[in-house]
Design a protein around this motif. Structure first.
Motif, PDB file in Angstrom:
ATOM      1  N   SER A  40       0.711  -0.880   0.022  1.00  0.00           N
ATOM      2  CA  SER A  40       0.069  -0.360   0.140  1.00  0.00           C
ATOM      3  C   SER A  40       1.357   0.990   0.167  1.00  0.00           C
ATOM      4  CB  SER A  40      -0.913   0.298   1.468  1.00  0.00           C
ATOM      5  OG  SER A  40      -1.711   1.367   1.554  1.00  0.00           O
ATOM      6  N   GLU A  41       2.009   1.699   1.272  1.00  0.00           N
ATOM      7  CA  GLU A  41       2.889   2.506   0.572  1.00  0.00           C
ATOM      8  C   GLU A  41       3.506   2.901  -0.444  1.00  0.00           C
ATOM      9  OE1 GLU A  41       2.942   5.034   2.758  1.00  0.00           O
ATOM     10  OE2 GLU A  41       0.923   3.918   3.829  1.00  0.00           O
ATOM     11  N   PHE A  42       4.159   1.345  -0.894  1.00  0.00           N
ATOM     12  CA  PHE A  42       4.533   0.976  -2.063  1.00  0.00           C
ATOM     13  C   PHE A  42       3.689   2.008  -2.476  1.00  0.00           C
ATOM     14  CE2 PHE A  42       5.816  -0.088  -5.730  1.00  0.00           C
ATOM     15  CZ  PHE A  42       6.880   0.159  -6.606  1.00  0.00           C
ATOM     16  N   LEU A  43       2.349   1.602  -3.289  1.00  0.00           N
ATOM     17  CA  LEU A  43       1.526   1.749  -4.435  1.00  0.00           C
ATOM     18  C   LEU A  43       1.657   3.221  -4.151  1.00  0.00           C
ATOM     19  CD1 LEU A  43      -0.871  -1.485  -4.907  1.00  0.00           C
ATOM     20  CD2 LEU A  43       0.750  -0.220  -5.805  1.00  0.00           C
ATOM     21  N   TYR A  67       9.284  -1.708  -1.084  1.00  0.00           N
ATOM     22  CA  TYR A  67       9.235  -2.049  -2.306  1.00  0.00           C
ATOM     23  C   TYR A  67      10.415  -3.752  -1.906  1.00  0.00           C
ATOM     24  CZ  TYR A  67      10.329  -4.405  -7.444  1.00  0.00           C
ATOM     25  OH  TYR A  67      10.633  -4.848  -8.314  1.00  0.00           O
ATOM     26  N   LEU A  68      11.482  -3.828  -1.582  1.00  0.00           N
ATOM     27  CA  LEU A  68      12.468  -4.332  -1.497  1.00  0.00           C
ATOM     28  C   LEU A  68      12.131  -5.413  -0.224  1.00  0.00           C
ATOM     29  CD1 LEU A  68      15.695  -2.791  -1.715  1.00  0.00           C
ATOM     30  CD2 LEU A  68      14.987  -4.256  -3.089  1.00  0.00           C
ATOM     31  N   ALA A  69      11.234  -4.926   0.651  1.00  0.00           N
ATOM     32  CA  ALA A  69      11.307  -5.489   1.830  1.00  0.00           C
ATOM     33  C   ALA A  69       9.740  -6.449   1.292  1.00  0.00           C
ATOM     34  CB  ALA A  69      10.192  -4.619   2.876  1.00  0.00           C
ATOM     35  N   ILE A  70       9.190  -6.278  -0.131  1.00  0.00           N
ATOM     36  CA  ILE A  70       8.185  -7.180  -0.588  1.00  0.00           C
ATOM     37  C   ILE A  70       9.090  -8.000  -0.800  1.00  0.00           C
ATOM     38  CG2 ILE A  70       6.544  -7.780  -1.782  1.00  0.00           C
ATOM     39  CD1 ILE A  70       5.540  -4.754  -0.750  1.00  0.00           C
ATOM     40  N   GLU A  71      10.210  -7.677  -1.482  1.00  0.00           N
ATOM     41  CA  GLU A  71      10.533  -8.721  -2.661  1.00  0.00           C
ATOM     42  C   GLU A  71      11.208  -9.857  -1.952  1.00  0.00           C
ATOM     43  OE1 GLU A  71       9.516  -9.508  -5.257  1.00  0.00           O
ATOM     44  OE2 GLU A  71      10.322  -7.739  -7.276  1.00  0.00           O
ATOM     45  N   LYS A  72      11.985  -9.455  -0.616  1.00  0.00           N
ATOM     46  CA  LYS A  72      12.287 -10.173   0.533  1.00  0.00           C
ATOM     47  C   LYS A  72      11.743 -11.218   0.927  1.00  0.00           C
ATOM     48  CE  LYS A  72      16.401 -11.195   3.501  1.00  0.00           C
ATOM     49  NZ  LYS A  72      16.622 -12.278   2.582  1.00  0.00           N
ATOM     50  N   ILE A  73      10.052 -11.134   1.065  1.00  0.00           N
ATOM     51  CA  ILE A  73       9.374 -11.786   1.857  1.00  0.00           C
ATOM     52  C   ILE A  73       9.090 -12.854   0.617  1.00  0.00           C
ATOM     53  CG2 ILE A  73       7.214 -12.910   2.482  1.00  0.00           C
ATOM     54  CD1 ILE A  73       6.954  -9.867   4.663  1.00  0.00           C
ATOM     55  N   ASN A  78      17.034 -15.988  -0.968  1.00  0.00           N
ATOM     56  CA  ASN A  78      18.122 -16.070  -2.080  1.00  0.00           C
ATOM     57  C   ASN A  78      18.415 -14.310  -2.067  1.00  0.00           C
ATOM     58  OD1 ASN A  78      18.068 -18.733  -2.489  1.00  0.00           O
ATOM     59  ND2 ASN A  78      15.795 -18.895  -3.743  1.00  0.00           N
ATOM     60  N   LEU A  79      17.287 -13.466  -1.178  1.00  0.00           N
ATOM     61  CA  LEU A  79      17.191 -11.882  -1.591  1.00  0.00           C
ATOM     62  C   LEU A  79      18.442 -11.751  -0.949  1.00  0.00           C
ATOM     63  CD1 LEU A  79      17.392  -9.392  -3.665  1.00  0.00           C
ATOM     64  CD2 LEU A  79      15.148  -9.269  -2.375  1.00  0.00           C
ATOM     65  N   GLU A  80      19.426 -10.699  -0.436  1.00  0.00           N
ATOM     66  CA  GLU A  80      20.084 -10.023   0.664  1.00  0.00           C
ATOM     67  C   GLU A  80      19.262  -8.821   0.194  1.00  0.00           C
ATOM     68  OE1 GLU A  80      23.755 -11.418   1.753  1.00  0.00           O
ATOM     69  OE2 GLU A  80      23.307 -13.856   2.058  1.00  0.00           O
ATOM     70  N   VAL A  81      18.974  -7.992   1.521  1.00  0.00           N
ATOM     71  CA  VAL A  81      19.307  -6.296   0.977  1.00  0.00           C
ATOM     72  C   VAL A  81      19.949  -5.246   2.232  1.00  0.00           C
ATOM     73  CG1 VAL A  81      17.596  -4.047   0.427  1.00  0.00           C
ATOM     74  CG2 VAL A  81      16.920  -6.323   0.115  1.00  0.00           C
ATOM     75  N   GLU A  82      21.171  -4.361   1.587  1.00  0.00           N
ATOM     76  CA  GLU A  82      21.795  -3.701   2.554  1.00  0.00           C
ATOM     77  C   GLU A  82      20.679  -1.521   1.495  1.00  0.00           C
ATOM     78  OE1 GLU A  82      25.687  -2.264   2.784  1.00  0.00           O
ATOM     79  OE2 GLU A  82      25.846  -4.113   1.590  1.00  0.00           O
ATOM     80  N   PHE A  83      21.001  -0.935   3.029  1.00  0.00           N
ATOM     81  CA  PHE A  83      21.120   0.151   2.502  1.00  0.00           C
ATOM     82  C   PHE A  83      21.558   0.675   3.621  1.00  0.00           C
ATOM     83  CE2 PHE A  83      16.680  -1.478   1.846  1.00  0.00           C
ATOM     84  CZ  PHE A  83      16.823  -0.341   0.613  1.00  0.00           C
ATOM     85  N   ASN A  84      22.732   1.949   2.653  1.00  0.00           N
ATOM     86  CA  ASN A  84      24.084   2.625   2.472  1.00  0.00           C
ATOM     87  C   ASN A  84      23.558   3.916   2.836  1.00  0.00           C
ATOM     88  OD1 ASN A  84      26.155   3.899   3.904  1.00  0.00           O
ATOM     89  ND2 ASN A  84      27.991   2.706   2.117  1.00  0.00           N
ATOM     90  N   VAL A  85      22.696   4.852   3.844  1.00  0.00           N
ATOM     91  CA  VAL A  85      22.589   6.192   2.653  1.00  0.00           C
ATOM     92  C   VAL A  85      23.043   6.691   3.722  1.00  0.00           C
ATOM     93  CG1 VAL A  85      20.088   7.522   2.962  1.00  0.00           C
ATOM     94  CG2 VAL A  85      20.536   5.538   2.005  1.00  0.00           C
TER      95      VAL A  85
END
Length: 191
Positions: A40-43, A67-73, A78-85
């Protein structure tokens, strides 16, 4: 033309997200509710923010996280996500929906050319008077550039940056070791 990219929401992502939510309902109601909230937030960000041509980078990063949280689920281990902001970048303004096409490409093409798990890193940093945004994924450029989706998505990003920033907006896609890096460099702008 500037708004055209916003409305190219990947239908496969939407269908896959809805199917993942459907599967989660029976197994884990809490996870299903979380996915619905993130979708919902992404849309909201991608479809309803059309009047906001520029937003704070913090909002753009939050949409990327959803977006990436949904993809991670969907892809689990098989998916690792990192944010460096860099915190200093969060108050800067950027064209809305700037990162998502790069992230979609990293997921879509990364799974074709990367050993598992696919590793995605989203970065934002300041370099002098320039904001540098990067989406990196494990794997190689390989044949991923031959895909029509990539050509169209990357061409749209280049055109959009050119219209908004002229020569001051730069988009690069390159192979660095065993990582594909998509980099956008634009002038820093405070809201």
């Amino acid at each position: 033309q500037l708004e055209m990219l916003r409305y190219q929401l990947n239908p496969h992502f939407l269908f896959n997200a809805l199917n993942s939510i459907r599967a989660s309902v029976a197994e884990d109601n809490k996870q299903a509710r979380q996915m619905i909230t993130q979708l919902s937030e992404f849309l909201r960000h991608s479809l309803l923010g059309a009047d906001n041509r520029e937003i704070k980078l913090a909002e753009e990063i939050e949409a990327a996280r959803n977006y990436l949280a949904i993809e991670k689920i969907r892809f689990e281990e098989n998916l690792e996500v990192e944010f460096n902001v860099d915190k200093r970048t969060e108050s800067l303004t950027v064209p809305s929906f700037l990162l998502n096409p790069l992230i979609e490409n990293a997921v879509k093409h990364g799974f074709l050319v990367s050993p598992k798990p696919l590793k995605i890193r989203v970065s934002a940093m300041i370099d002098g008077d320039r904001l540098v945004l990067e989406v990196a994924n494990s794997g190689t450029l390989g044949n991923s550039e031959d895909s029509n989706g990539t050509k169209i998505g990357l061409a749209n990003i280049r055109k959009r940056l050119e219209k908004l920033f002229g020569a001051a907006g730069v988009f690069e896609l390159k192979q660095l070791g065993e990582t594909v890096v998509a980099r956008i460099t634009i002038p820093c702008a405070e809201s």
